[in-house]
Design a protein around this motif. Structure first.
Motif, short mmCIF file in Angstrom:
data_model
loop_
_atom_site.label_atom_id
_atom_site.label_comp_id
_atom_site.label_asym_id
_atom_site.label_seq_id
_atom_site.Cartn_x
_atom_site.Cartn_y
_atom_site.Cartn_z
N LEU A 80 28.60 -8.46 -65.09
CA LEU A 80 28.99 -9.09 -63.82
C LEU A 80 29.51 -8.04 -62.84
CD1 LEU A 80 29.61 -11.87 -62.28
CD2 LEU A 80 31.97 -11.33 -62.91
N ARG A 81 30.41 -7.20 -63.30
CA ARG A 81 31.03 -6.21 -62.42
C ARG A 81 30.01 -5.18 -61.91
NH1 ARG A 81 36.92 -5.14 -65.13
NH2 ARG A 81 37.17 -3.82 -63.32
N GLY A 82 28.91 -4.99 -62.64
CA GLY A 82 27.90 -4.01 -62.25
C GLY A 82 26.78 -4.56 -61.38
N LEU A 83 26.87 -5.84 -61.01
CA LEU A 83 25.83 -6.41 -60.16
C LEU A 83 25.96 -5.93 -58.72
CD1 LEU A 83 25.86 -10.13 -61.37
CD2 LEU A 83 24.10 -8.40 -61.85
N GLU A 84 24.85 -5.87 -58.04
CA GLU A 84 24.84 -5.58 -56.61
C GLU A 84 24.78 -6.89 -55.85
OE1 GLU A 84 21.99 -2.83 -55.10
OE2 GLU A 84 22.57 -1.25 -56.49
N VAL A 85 25.20 -6.83 -54.58
CA VAL A 85 25.07 -7.98 -53.69
C VAL A 85 23.60 -8.13 -53.31
CG1 VAL A 85 27.42 -7.85 -52.80
CG2 VAL A 85 25.60 -6.57 -51.65
N VAL A 86 23.30 -9.22 -52.67
CA VAL A 86 21.93 -9.53 -52.26
C VAL A 86 21.33 -8.36 -51.47
CG1 VAL A 86 22.62 -10.71 -50.12
CG2 VAL A 86 20.48 -11.34 -51.25
N ARG A 87 20.05 -8.14 -51.66
CA ARG A 87 19.35 -7.05 -50.98
C ARG A 87 19.24 -7.34 -49.49
NH1 ARG A 87 16.32 -4.35 -55.25
NH2 ARG A 87 18.06 -3.72 -56.55
N GLY A 88 19.20 -6.26 -48.72
CA GLY A 88 19.05 -6.37 -47.28
C GLY A 88 19.42 -5.04 -46.64
N PRO A 89 19.40 -4.99 -45.31
CA PRO A 89 19.78 -3.76 -44.62
C PRO A 89 21.20 -3.33 -45.00
CG PRO A 89 18.75 -5.29 -43.10
CD PRO A 89 18.98 -6.03 -44.39
N GLU A 90 21.40 -2.03 -45.18
CA GLU A 90 22.69 -1.51 -45.67
C GLU A 90 23.88 -1.83 -44.78
OE1 GLU A 90 23.44 -0.13 -48.67
OE2 GLU A 90 21.37 -0.65 -49.15
N ASN A 91 23.67 -2.02 -43.50
CA ASN A 91 24.80 -2.24 -42.59
C ASN A 91 24.90 -3.69 -42.13
OD1 ASN A 91 22.48 -2.13 -41.12
ND2 ASN A 91 23.28 -0.77 -39.53
N GLU A 92 24.31 -4.62 -42.87
CA GLU A 92 24.37 -6.03 -42.51
C GLU A 92 24.83 -6.88 -43.69
OE1 GLU A 92 20.70 -7.50 -40.89
OE2 GLU A 92 20.52 -5.81 -39.51
#
Length: 195
Positions: A80-92
């Motif tokens: 869980l702690r190693g998951l990334e947030v949803v994909r998308g532009p890095e600054n949004e």
């Protein structure tokens, strides 16, 4: 080790892709009190996916082209702690808040914030909702599954359930307690070489 490696080594029981689409569609319908669609009346994959994409366009990138195996399992605290947030532009969106894309980095930033309301205004992701969740979650709380995707491009990421996942990470940082979190995990067949 991330959840995709565990899937590769343990080969947990798989679920049908339509089960995952129906689950996510049901959640989207429940959030909209004016939406009367009954997902159980939709029989085929295309109907289900079209209905979901109408409500959550991001779903097209999850289910549209990739050939994935889907699993339902309990994430470990480390996973869980190693998951990334949803994909998308890095600054949004969530990526603008996360350092290195990690959900745990957002939880750390919330914890370190002197003024959560001001921080929340800087990054309009309703971080007070995340903090409230972290404060109120317990082992008695019925948690919805996360939708997690592991593809060939790196660490697994959360397609749906970012607020809840960040809230769980914050709860862990605040209390040291991990409450089991279930997830539907989709992994590119090409990545783990399963059929």
């Amino acid at each position: 080790m991330d959840v995709t490696y565990r899937i590769e080594s343990e080969e947990p029981e798989s679920v049908a892709e339509t089960e995952v689409i129906r689950y996510w569609l049901r959640k989207e319908i429940e959030e909209d009190t004016e939406d009367n669609l009954d997902p159980d009346t939709l029989d085929d994959r295309k109907e289900l996916l079209d209905a979901l994409v109408d409500r959550k366009p991001l779903a097209e990138s999850i289910f549209g082209e990739a050939d994935r195996n889907w699993y339902r399992l309990v994430l470990s605290e480390h996973e869980l702690r190693g998951l990334e947030v949803v994909r998308g532009p890095e600054n949004e969106g969530w990526r603008a808040v996360a350092k290195g894309g990690l959900i745990e980095s957002i939880a750390e930033r919330i914890l370190a914030a002197d003024n959560l309301d001001a921080f929340d205004n800087e990054v309009p992701k309703n971080l007070t909702k995340v903090a409230d969740f972290a404060d109120n979650v317990s082992s008695e709380t019925e948690l919805e599954e996360l939708i997690v995707v592991g593809d060939e491009n790196g660490r697994p990421y959360i397609a749906d359930g970012n607020h809840r996942a960040v809230g769980m990470a914050l709860h862990i940082l605040q209390s040291g307690e991990y409450i089991e979190q279930q997830a539907y995990v989709g992994v590119d067949r090409q990545r783990i070489n399963l059929q």
